[in-house]
Motif scaffolding. Structure first.
Motif, mmCIF file in Angstrom:
data_model
loop_
_atom_site.group_PDB
_atom_site.id
_atom_site.type_symbol
_atom_site.label_atom_id
_atom_site.label_comp_id
_atom_site.label_asym_id
_atom_site.label_seq_id
_atom_site.Cartn_x
_atom_site.Cartn_y
_atom_site.Cartn_z
ATOM 1 N N PHE A 1 0.866 -1.137 -0.043
ATOM 2 C CA PHE A 1 0.098 -0.028 0.062
ATOM 3 C C PHE A 1 0.809 1.271 0.071
ATOM 4 O O PHE A 1 0.761 2.078 -0.993
ATOM 5 C CB PHE A 1 -0.988 -0.013 1.258
ATOM 6 C CG PHE A 1 -1.785 1.095 1.366
ATOM 7 C CD1 PHE A 1 -2.523 1.412 0.482
ATOM 8 C CD2 PHE A 1 -1.494 1.819 2.558
ATOM 9 C CE1 PHE A 1 -3.645 2.575 0.908
ATOM 10 C CE2 PHE A 1 -2.533 3.012 2.770
ATOM 11 C CZ PHE A 1 -3.133 3.340 1.813
ATOM 12 N N VAL A 2 1.967 1.146 0.858
ATOM 13 C CA VAL A 2 2.807 2.595 1.003
ATOM 14 C C VAL A 2 3.459 2.493 -0.391
ATOM 15 O O VAL A 2 3.663 3.911 -0.949
ATOM 16 C CB VAL A 2 3.839 2.445 2.146
ATOM 17 C CG1 VAL A 2 4.947 3.502 2.233
ATOM 18 C CG2 VAL A 2 2.810 2.398 3.284
ATOM 19 N N GLU A 3 3.799 1.645 -0.803
ATOM 20 C CA GLU A 3 4.632 1.483 -2.162
ATOM 21 C C GLU A 3 3.860 2.125 -3.502
ATOM 22 O O GLU A 3 4.350 2.892 -3.986
ATOM 23 C CB GLU A 3 5.055 -0.130 -2.380
ATOM 24 C CG GLU A 3 5.782 -0.153 -3.828
ATOM 25 C CD GLU A 3 6.219 -1.547 -4.016
ATOM 26 O OE1 GLU A 3 6.007 -2.148 -5.340
ATOM 27 O OE2 GLU A 3 6.572 -2.170 -3.068
ATOM 28 N N ILE A 4 2.636 1.651 -3.253
ATOM 29 C CA ILE A 4 1.600 2.203 -4.210
ATOM 30 C C ILE A 4 1.538 3.832 -4.223
ATOM 31 O O ILE A 4 1.561 4.561 -5.135
ATOM 32 C CB ILE A 4 0.242 1.274 -4.313
ATOM 33 C CG1 ILE A 4 0.365 -0.022 -4.879
ATOM 34 C CG2 ILE A 4 -0.699 2.271 -5.294
ATOM 35 C CD1 ILE A 4 -0.843 -0.858 -4.718
ATOM 36 N N CYS A 5 1.278 4.280 -2.975
ATOM 37 C CA CYS A 5 1.250 5.632 -2.650
ATOM 38 C C CYS A 5 2.418 6.376 -3.059
ATOM 39 O O CYS A 5 2.272 7.324 -3.559
ATOM 40 C CB CYS A 5 0.906 5.747 -1.083
ATOM 41 S SG CYS A 5 -0.792 5.353 -0.694
ATOM 42 N N SER A 6 3.543 5.835 -2.818
ATOM 43 C CA SER A 6 4.909 6.523 -3.179
ATOM 44 C C SER A 6 5.231 6.473 -4.415
ATOM 45 O O SER A 6 5.581 7.542 -5.117
ATOM 46 C CB SER A 6 5.990 5.641 -2.420
ATOM 47 O OG SER A 6 5.740 5.779 -1.008
ATOM 48 N N GLU A 7 4.726 5.580 -5.340
ATOM 49 C CA GLU A 7 4.909 5.282 -6.898
ATOM 50 C C GLU A 7 3.864 6.704 -7.412
ATOM 51 O O GLU A 7 4.338 7.331 -8.391
ATOM 52 C CB GLU A 7 4.363 4.129 -7.530
ATOM 53 C CG GLU A 7 5.197 2.952 -7.096
ATOM 54 C CD GLU A 7 4.841 1.585 -7.710
ATOM 55 O OE1 GLU A 7 3.714 1.709 -8.351
ATOM 56 O OE2 GLU A 7 5.456 0.594 -7.289
ATOM 57 N N VAL A 8 2.812 6.606 -6.990
ATOM 58 C CA VAL A 8 1.929 7.894 -7.442
ATOM 59 C C VAL A 8 2.361 9.158 -7.174
ATOM 60 O O VAL A 8 2.329 9.957 -8.115
ATOM 61 C CB VAL A 8 0.406 7.512 -7.004
ATOM 62 C CG1 VAL A 8 -0.418 8.769 -7.512
ATOM 63 C CG2 VAL A 8 -0.358 6.450 -7.402
ATOM 64 N N CYS A 9 2.907 9.279 -6.145
ATOM 65 C CA CYS A 9 3.438 10.699 -5.510
ATOM 66 C C CYS A 9 4.733 11.250 -6.255
ATOM 67 O O CYS A 9 5.332 12.017 -6.216
ATOM 68 C CB CYS A 9 3.424 10.836 -4.141
ATOM 69 S SG CYS A 9 1.738 10.454 -3.422
ATOM 70 N N SER A 10 5.529 9.579 -6.517
ATOM 71 C CA SER A 10 7.089 10.107 -6.887
ATOM 72 C C SER A 10 7.934 10.599 -5.863
ATOM 73 O O SER A 10 8.832 11.159 -6.034
ATOM 74 C CB SER A 10 7.022 10.975 -8.136
ATOM 75 O OG SER A 10 6.606 10.432 -9.119
ATOM 76 N N ASN A 11 7.322 10.360 -4.577
ATOM 77 C CA ASN A 11 8.056 10.899 -3.423
ATOM 78 C C ASN A 11 7.902 9.904 -2.233
ATOM 79 O O ASN A 11 6.674 9.685 -1.737
ATOM 80 C CB ASN A 11 7.601 12.343 -3.120
ATOM 81 C CG ASN A 11 8.216 12.828 -2.028
ATOM 82 O OD1 ASN A 11 8.720 12.443 -0.986
ATOM 83 N ND2 ASN A 11 8.607 14.132 -1.973
ATOM 84 N N ARG A 12 8.764 9.256 -1.404
ATOM 85 C CA ARG A 12 8.520 8.281 -0.415
ATOM 86 C C ARG A 12 7.937 9.033 0.647
ATOM 87 O O ARG A 12 6.763 8.297 1.333
ATOM 88 C CB ARG A 12 9.774 7.668 -0.076
ATOM 89 C CG ARG A 12 9.623 6.693 1.227
ATOM 90 C CD ARG A 12 9.574 5.197 0.691
ATOM 91 N NE ARG A 12 9.430 4.516 1.958
ATOM 92 C CZ ARG A 12 8.838 3.390 1.929
ATOM 93 N NH1 ARG A 12 7.834 3.167 0.840
ATOM 94 N NH2 ARG A 12 8.865 2.702 2.991
ATOM 95 N N GLU A 13 8.352 10.351 1.025
ATOM 96 C CA GLU A 13 7.673 10.856 2.307
ATOM 97 C C GLU A 13 6.103 11.247 2.062
ATOM 98 O O GLU A 13 5.345 11.213 2.867
ATOM 99 C CB GLU A 13 8.591 12.077 2.630
ATOM 100 C CG GLU A 13 9.824 11.685 3.219
ATOM 101 C CD GLU A 13 11.047 11.589 2.027
ATOM 102 O OE1 GLU A 13 10.718 12.043 0.924
ATOM 103 O OE2 GLU A 13 11.782 10.974 2.373
ATOM 104 N N GLN A 14 5.931 11.642 0.754
ATOM 105 C CA GLN A 14 4.492 12.229 0.577
ATOM 106 C C GLN A 14 3.711 10.937 0.641
ATOM 107 O O GLN A 14 2.363 10.714 0.925
ATOM 108 C CB GLN A 14 4.481 12.788 -0.715
ATOM 109 C CG GLN A 14 3.004 13.698 -0.964
ATOM 110 C CD GLN A 14 3.131 14.686 -1.940
ATOM 111 O OE1 GLN A 14 3.735 14.477 -2.755
ATOM 112 N NE2 GLN A 14 2.354 15.684 -1.700
ATOM 113 N N GLY A 15 4.175 9.885 -0.124
ATOM 114 C CA GLY A 15 3.524 8.390 -0.039
ATOM 115 C C GLY A 15 3.218 7.913 1.279
ATOM 116 O O GLY A 15 1.965 7.495 1.285
#
Length: 115
Positions: A78-92
Motif C-alpha cells: 500500500f505504501v509502495e503504491i502511494c509512493s509510486e503515484v506521488c513520486s516521493n516516499r515521504e509524501q507517499g
C-alpha cells in the motif's frame, strides 16, 4: 416627435453615431466578489497551489487503489503504491497515513472492500 428629439440631441451636443462612456460607472460588485479585494481577484496563492496539487495527487492514489482487482493488500505494498503515484516516499507515507485514518487499514492489511 422625431424632429423634436433630433433638435434636443443637437442642443445637448450629442451625435447619433457615437456612444459616450466617459460618464458611466462600473457595475456594483456582486455578493460573490464583494468579499474579495481587487488585488486578490483572479490570483492564486502558493499555498492554494500546494493544496490543489496535494488534492490532485491524493485523488490519483485513490483512483489507483480503486482500480486494483484484489480486495486487500499488505500495508507495505500500500505504501509502495502511494509512493509510486506521488513520486516521493515521504509524501507517499503521508497519503498512506491519511487513508489509514479514513479506516481502510487494519494492522498490516489494507482493505479495499471493507463491506
Amino acid at each position: 416627435m422625431g424632429d423634436k428629439l433630433k433638435e434636443k440631441l443637437r442642443s445637448m451636443n450629442v451625435t447619433g453615431e457615437r456612444i459616450r462612456f466617459e460618464g458611466l460607472d462600473p457595475p456594483a460588485p456582486t455578493m460573490e466578489t464583494a468579499d474579495f479585494s481587487g488585488e486578490t481577484m483572479g490570483r492564486i496563492t502558493v499555498n492554494d497551489a500546494r493544496k490543489i496539487l496535494r488534492f490532485s495527487q491524493l485523488e490519483k492514489v485513490r483512483s489507483r487503489l480503486r482500480d486494483m482487482l484484489m480486495n486487500s493488500i499488505s500495508y507495505s505494498k500500500f505504501v509502495e503504491i502511494c509512493s509510486e503515484v506521488c513520486s516521493n516516499r515521504e509524501q507517499g507515507l503521508e497519503f498512506a497515513k491519511i487513508l489509514d485514518d479514513s479506516g481502510i487499514v487494519f494492522g498490516d492489511v489494507v482493505l479495499f472492500c471493507p463491506h
